[in-house]
Design a protein around this motif. Structure first.
Motif, short mmCIF file in Angstrom:
data_model
loop_
_atom_site.label_atom_id
_atom_site.label_comp_id
_atom_site.label_asym_id
_atom_site.label_seq_id
_atom_site.Cartn_x
_atom_site.Cartn_y
_atom_site.Cartn_z
N LEU A 7 11.58 -38.98 6.42
CA LEU A 7 11.21 -40.16 6.43
C LEU A 7 9.79 -40.43 5.71
CD1 LEU A 7 11.81 -41.10 10.48
CD2 LEU A 7 13.42 -41.24 8.37
N LYS A 8 9.79 -41.86 5.30
CA LYS A 8 8.60 -42.34 4.72
C LYS A 8 8.09 -43.20 5.65
CE LYS A 8 8.68 -41.05 0.29
NZ LYS A 8 7.41 -40.21 -0.20
N TYR A 9 6.68 -43.32 5.72
CA TYR A 9 5.92 -44.11 6.73
C TYR A 9 5.00 -45.22 6.04
CZ TYR A 9 7.52 -40.32 9.79
OH TYR A 9 8.33 -39.63 10.38
N VAL A 72 9.62 -51.57 2.68
CA VAL A 72 9.99 -51.72 1.27
C VAL A 72 10.55 -53.07 1.25
CG1 VAL A 72 10.59 -49.39 0.74
CG2 VAL A 72 12.18 -50.87 1.95
N SER A 73 10.87 -53.56 0.01
CA SER A 73 11.27 -55.02 -0.25
C SER A 73 12.77 -54.70 -0.30
CB SER A 73 10.91 -55.57 -1.57
OG SER A 73 9.43 -55.90 -1.46
N GLY A 74 13.75 -55.84 -0.20
CA GLY A 74 15.05 -55.75 -0.38
C GLY A 74 15.81 -56.79 0.68
N LEU A 111 8.65 -46.87 -2.51
CA LEU A 111 8.71 -45.63 -1.70
C LEU A 111 7.53 -44.77 -2.15
CD1 LEU A 111 12.55 -45.12 -1.93
CD2 LEU A 111 11.24 -45.81 0.21
N ASP A 112 7.05 -44.77 -3.40
CA ASP A 112 5.98 -43.85 -3.73
C ASP A 112 4.55 -44.21 -3.06
OD1 ASP A 112 7.75 -42.52 -5.60
OD2 ASP A 112 7.20 -43.75 -7.06
#
Length: 125
Positions: A7-9, A72-74, A111-112
């Motif tokens: 996962l990304k946090y 994140v955007s979306g 995500l970076d």
């Protein structure tokens, strides 16, 4: 307190599980532990547009109500209404399975800027 390496946090205690151009978003184990017993999750609507770092809902517990911030955007393509509407405490029981919404990311490069599990854990100390 646990984290998952895949996962990304975000520093605001949300996580993103990437699946192609989509991201599932939820709250971290640390966040659910700090909140206490989760009583209600206010989720976005399908087709809502999320903007990175901006509020997209609220999580309420026996202790406090707290804004949820998008990692994140979306565009929201699905919400976990079936599970979290009837069982908001599932966030406490399984924070990494209790996703809140699924988003089609508008800028995957965001995500970076998110943290790895190791970086997130260091930030908590």
């Amino acid at each position: 307190m646990s984290t998952l390496p895949e996962l990304k946090y975000s520093p605001t205690h949300t996580w993103a599980r990437v699946d192609g151009e989509y991201a599932y978003i939820g709250v971290t184990d640390f966040a659910q532990d700090q909140l206490g017993e989760v009583l209600f999750v206010e989720m976005p609507e399908v087709d809502d547009e999320l903007t990175k770092d901006e509020s997209f809902g609220v999580i309420e517990s026996s202790k406090v109500a707290s804004d949820l911030h998008a990692p994140v955007s979306g565009i929201v393509v699905e919400i976990n209404e079936d599970k979290l509407e009837d069982e908001p405490e599932y966030v406490n029981e399984a924070p990494y399975d209790a996703w809140i919404c699924k988003v089609k990311m508008s800028d995957p490069s965001e995500l970076d800027s998110l943290l790895s599990a190791e970086e997130y854990e260091k930030g908590l100390k």
